[in-house]
Design a protein around this motif. Structure first.
Motif, PDB file in Angstrom:
ATOM      1  N   LEU A 106       0.889  -1.386   0.174  1.00 28.82           N
ATOM      2  CA  LEU A 106       0.035   0.012  -0.076  1.00 28.82           C
ATOM      3  C   LEU A 106       0.917   1.312  -0.111  1.00 28.82           C
ATOM      4  CD1 LEU A 106      -2.544   1.548   0.400  1.00 28.82           C
ATOM      5  CD2 LEU A 106      -2.427   1.187   2.868  1.00 28.82           C
ATOM      6  N   PHE A 107       2.025   1.282   0.912  1.00 29.36           N
ATOM      7  CA  PHE A 107       2.832   2.359   0.776  1.00 29.36           C
ATOM      8  C   PHE A 107       3.549   2.337  -0.478  1.00 29.36           C
ATOM      9  CE2 PHE A 107       2.000   0.868   5.187  1.00 29.36           C
ATOM     10  CZ  PHE A 107       1.612   2.470   5.816  1.00 29.36           C
ATOM     11  N   VAL A 108       3.816   1.517  -1.109  1.00 34.08           N
ATOM     12  CA  VAL A 108       4.321   1.476  -2.472  1.00 34.08           C
ATOM     13  C   VAL A 108       3.822   2.163  -3.426  1.00 34.08           C
ATOM     14  CG1 VAL A 108       5.597   0.185  -4.196  1.00 34.08           C
ATOM     15  CG2 VAL A 108       5.896  -0.731  -1.870  1.00 34.08           C
ATOM     16  N   ALA A 109       2.286   1.934  -3.166  1.00 30.54           N
ATOM     17  CA  ALA A 109       1.356   2.434  -4.278  1.00 30.54           C
ATOM     18  C   ALA A 109       1.012   4.104  -3.936  1.00 30.54           C
ATOM     19  CB  ALA A 109       0.067   1.718  -4.019  1.00 30.54           C
ATOM     20  N   LEU A 110       1.156   4.403  -2.763  1.00 31.57           N
ATOM     21  CA  LEU A 110       1.194   5.832  -2.515  1.00 31.57           C
ATOM     22  C   LEU A 110       2.643   6.304  -2.651  1.00 31.57           C
ATOM     23  CD1 LEU A 110      -0.571   5.559   1.159  1.00 31.57           C
ATOM     24  CD2 LEU A 110      -1.524   6.086  -0.943  1.00 31.57           C
ATOM     25  N   ALA A 111       3.635   5.694  -2.733  1.00 31.09           N
ATOM     26  CA  ALA A 111       5.050   6.549  -3.126  1.00 31.09           C
ATOM     27  C   ALA A 111       4.795   6.597  -4.800  1.00 31.09           C
ATOM     28  CB  ALA A 111       6.061   5.470  -2.800  1.00 31.09           C
ATOM     29  N   ALA A 112       4.189   5.551  -5.381  1.00 35.17           N
ATOM     30  CA  ALA A 112       3.980   5.944  -6.950  1.00 35.17           C
ATOM     31  C   ALA A 112       3.218   6.884  -7.291  1.00 35.17           C
ATOM     32  CB  ALA A 112       3.327   4.478  -7.442  1.00 35.17           C
ATOM     33  N   CYS A 113       2.258   7.193  -6.489  1.00 33.09           N
ATOM     34  CA  CYS A 113       1.356   8.324  -6.650  1.00 33.09           C
ATOM     35  C   CYS A 113       2.056   9.495  -6.750  1.00 33.09           C
ATOM     36  CB  CYS A 113       0.377   8.379  -5.785  1.00 33.09           C
ATOM     37  SG  CYS A 113      -0.826   7.117  -5.780  1.00 33.09           S
ATOM     38  N   VAL A 114       3.029   9.838  -5.530  1.00 33.57           N
ATOM     39  CA  VAL A 114       3.716  11.005  -5.587  1.00 33.57           C
ATOM     40  C   VAL A 114       4.760  11.116  -6.588  1.00 33.57           C
ATOM     41  CG1 VAL A 114       5.580  12.216  -4.107  1.00 33.57           C
ATOM     42  CG2 VAL A 114       3.727  10.806  -2.978  1.00 33.57           C
ATOM     43  N   ALA A 115       5.444   9.905  -7.062  1.00 37.39           N
ATOM     44  CA  ALA A 115       6.181   9.847  -8.155  1.00 37.39           C
ATOM     45  C   ALA A 115       5.705  10.301  -9.456  1.00 37.39           C
ATOM     46  CB  ALA A 115       7.148   8.359  -8.438  1.00 37.39           C
ATOM     47  N   VAL A 116       4.489   9.754  -9.864  1.00 33.97           N
ATOM     48  CA  VAL A 116       3.699  10.191 -10.813  1.00 33.97           C
ATOM     49  C   VAL A 116       3.379  11.634 -10.942  1.00 33.97           C
ATOM     50  CG1 VAL A 116       1.500   9.856 -12.308  1.00 33.97           C
ATOM     51  CG2 VAL A 116       2.948   7.829 -11.402  1.00 33.97           C
ATOM     52  N   TRP A 117       2.796  12.111  -9.700  1.00 32.76           N
ATOM     53  CA  TRP A 117       2.569  13.571  -9.629  1.00 32.76           C
ATOM     54  C   TRP A 117       3.953  14.571 -10.015  1.00 32.76           C
ATOM     55  CZ3 TRP A 117       4.962  17.080  -6.586  1.00 32.76           C
ATOM     56  CH2 TRP A 117       4.339  18.389  -6.509  1.00 32.76           C
ATOM     57  N   PHE A 118       4.858  14.103  -9.363  1.00 31.56           N
ATOM     58  CA  PHE A 118       6.381  14.907  -9.583  1.00 31.56           C
ATOM     59  C   PHE A 118       6.730  14.632 -11.321  1.00 31.56           C
ATOM     60  CE2 PHE A 118      10.785  15.138  -9.841  1.00 31.56           C
ATOM     61  CZ  PHE A 118      10.956  16.412  -9.191  1.00 31.56           C
ATOM     62  N   LEU A 119       6.604  13.337 -11.762  1.00 28.80           N
ATOM     63  CA  LEU A 119       6.809  13.430 -13.205  1.00 28.80           C
ATOM     64  C   LEU A 119       6.013  14.097 -14.113  1.00 28.80           C
ATOM     65  CD1 LEU A 119       8.295  11.743 -15.399  1.00 28.80           C
ATOM     66  CD2 LEU A 119       6.144   9.979 -15.290  1.00 28.80           C
ATOM     67  N   ILE A 120       4.757  14.140 -13.939  1.00 28.72           N
ATOM     68  CA  ILE A 120       3.875  14.566 -14.890  1.00 28.72           C
ATOM     69  C   ILE A 120       3.721  16.175 -14.736  1.00 28.72           C
ATOM     70  CG2 ILE A 120       1.355  14.731 -15.835  1.00 28.72           C
ATOM     71  CD1 ILE A 120       2.966  12.442 -16.401  1.00 28.72           C
ATOM     72  N   TRP A 121       3.814  16.773 -13.633  1.00 31.41           N
ATOM     73  CA  TRP A 121       3.818  18.281 -13.138  1.00 31.41           C
ATOM     74  C   TRP A 121       4.988  18.705 -12.775  1.00 31.41           C
ATOM     75  CZ3 TRP A 121      -0.355  14.725 -12.214  1.00 31.41           C
ATOM     76  CH2 TRP A 121      -1.641  15.183 -12.874  1.00 31.41           C
ATOM     77  N   ARG A 122       6.188  18.327 -12.651  1.00 31.84           N
ATOM     78  CA  ARG A 122       7.072  18.932 -12.229  1.00 31.84           C
ATOM     79  C   ARG A 122       8.620  18.586 -12.963  1.00 31.84           C
ATOM     80  NH1 ARG A 122       3.820  21.349 -10.349  1.00 31.84           N
ATOM     81  NH2 ARG A 122       3.666  22.344  -8.120  1.00 31.84           N
ATOM     82  N   THR A 123       8.432  18.015 -13.890  1.00 30.00           N
ATOM     83  CA  THR A 123       9.530  17.469 -14.773  1.00 30.00           C
ATOM     84  C   THR A 123       9.371  17.876 -16.413  1.00 30.00           C
ATOM     85  OG1 THR A 123       8.808  15.329 -15.355  1.00 30.00           O
ATOM     86  CG2 THR A 123      10.214  15.486 -13.357  1.00 30.00           C
ATOM     87  N   LYS A 124      10.719  18.229 -16.890  1.00 34.85           N
ATOM     88  CA  LYS A 124      10.741  18.265 -18.492  1.00 34.85           C
ATOM     89  C   LYS A 124       9.801  17.486 -19.117  1.00 34.85           C
ATOM     90  CE  LYS A 124      13.523  19.510 -22.359  1.00 34.85           C
ATOM     91  NZ  LYS A 124      13.315  18.573 -23.231  1.00 34.85           N
ATOM     92  N   LEU A 125      10.161  16.107 -18.828  1.00 30.29           N
ATOM     93  CA  LEU A 125       9.491  14.831 -19.568  1.00 30.29           C
ATOM     94  C   LEU A 125       7.774  15.079 -19.352  1.00 30.29           C
ATOM     95  CD1 LEU A 125       9.481  12.305 -21.127  1.00 30.29           C
ATOM     96  CD2 LEU A 125       9.788  11.093 -19.129  1.00 30.29           C
TER      97      LEU A 125
END
Length: 368
Positions: free
Chosen positions: A206-225
């Motif tokens: 469950l905590f891996v899934a929540l960490a994935a949510c944070v990673a996806v948010w950072f990727l989509i809205w905070r990175t050039k990619l």
């Protein structure tokens, strides 16, 4: 507010609420037709999914699967891609988890095995998404068709492996050997006994899934990619004109999407079943489409939508037990209605709401 654009609270809150309300209203009519009280059914569903600790634990367990598959679909959405292959990618992702656990479970503790299981599941899911991505990027084959085809290929592939290659010697079951402690994630009830989750299989994934949510948010809205992915999804022609490579975006986005879907297997294989077996995905990949739609492809919305579908899964099981007239097939019908209103009929209320929130524009258009 211009061009029919809605306030964020309307687009992200009100419209999903109306769609969900419509789904439950129709479901209530179905319950009445079979001779049951829909209010009693709602009480049982809510109690079974949220009313006691063990039921809530099962809700969180199912929600963990939906978070992974919902994120997978959402990432593809942002690039204008429709990844229907989450089911097959999660299935093959189970191989990555199983390989890590079978290789390490007798020698190291679970927290050493877990990073290899995460990498293995993501790598296998991404690898299964690569060919459909490459076919769309280089040959124009539509990713919807190819990912659906790869779902069926994955099923046959896994049946062959579990029946002929990975099966436990001397066993009649098409499954691997059971993992030792080094290949098992602790249940939350073991880590936090005061929670009282009982026999619910909700675990540390469950905590891996929540960490994935944070990673996806950072990727989509905070990175050039992420900016390139969103730009390509919003207007592919303009993105290409700006120098963004469509081949790169399509392939990279699908690899990320497939990797997230593959990580769903951590919850099922390392967290619950403790062995690789046939048909452990059971529709989670397809429900992830509705989760991504209802959650507006945003990690926070996906978490909320995943919990909702977890409630439907767990509460539905309690409902079919407490009210036998509402069979398991009826629960699937209710789930299907939620998916229908959240997905295919997502724009049913939108035109009227746009007119309500932009009356001056509607009047101007009428006078013109």
């Amino acid at each position: 507010m211009s061009g029919g654009q809605l306030p964020r609270w309307v687009d992200l809150g009100l419209i999903p609420f109306l769609n969900l309300s419509a789904a439950f209203l129709v479901s209530g009519l179905v319950v009445i037709l079979i001779g049951e009280n829909p209010l009693d059914a709602v009480k049982v569903l809510l109690w079974g999914s949220l009313g006691y600790a063990e039921g809530f634990g099962f809700t969180l367990f199912y929600a963990t699967n939906f978070i992974f598959t919902g994120l997978a679909v959402a990432v593809a959405f942002h690039a204008g891609l429709f990844n229907i292959g989450g089911e097959g990618q999660a299935y093959v992702g189970g191989l990555g988890v199983a390989f890590a656990c079978l290789a390490l479970d007798q020698y190291v503790p679970w927290y050493v095995t877990l990073p290899f299981a995460i990498l293995g599941s993501a790598a296998m899911g991404a690898a299964w998404a690569f060919i459909p991505a490459w076919l769309q990027a280089k040959r124009g084959s539509h990713v919807v068709i190819t990912t659906i085809m790869f779902n069926y290929i994955s099923f046959s592939f896994m049946v062959y492996l579990l029946g002929n290659v990975l099966k436990k010697p001397g066993s009649m079951q098409n499954e691997t050997r059971t993992f030792e402690d080094g290949g098992r994630l602790p249940f939350l009830n073991d880590v936090f006994p005061s929670f009282g989750f009982g026999y619910a299989p909700v675990n540390l994934s469950l905590f891996v899934a929540l960490a994935a949510c944070v990673a996806v948010w950072f990727l989509i809205w905070r990175t050039k990619l992420g900016y390139e992915i969103r730009s390509f999804g919003a207007n592919a022609t303009a993105a290409v004109y700006a120098g963004i490579s469509p081949v790169r975006i399509i392939v990279v986005t699908m690899l990320i999407s497939g990797g997230l879907a593959g990580m769903m297997a951590i919850n099922e294989i390392m967290g619950s079943q403790h062995r690789l077996l046939i048909d452990f995905v059971t529709g989670y990949g397809f429900v992830g489409i509705a989760v991504a739609l209802m959650g507006r492809a945003h990690p926070v919305g996906i978490i909320l939508a995943a919990v909702l579908f977890g409630m439907l899964y767990q509460g539905g099981a309690e409902l079919s037990f407490e009210m036998p007239n509402i069979t398991r097939d009826m629960i699937i019908v209710i789930q299907g209605l939620v998916i229908l209103f959240a997905g295919a009929l997502e724009h049913m209320f939108r035109p009227a709401i746009v007119r309500f929130f932009t009356p001056s524009q509607a009047l101007a258009a009428k006078e013109a």
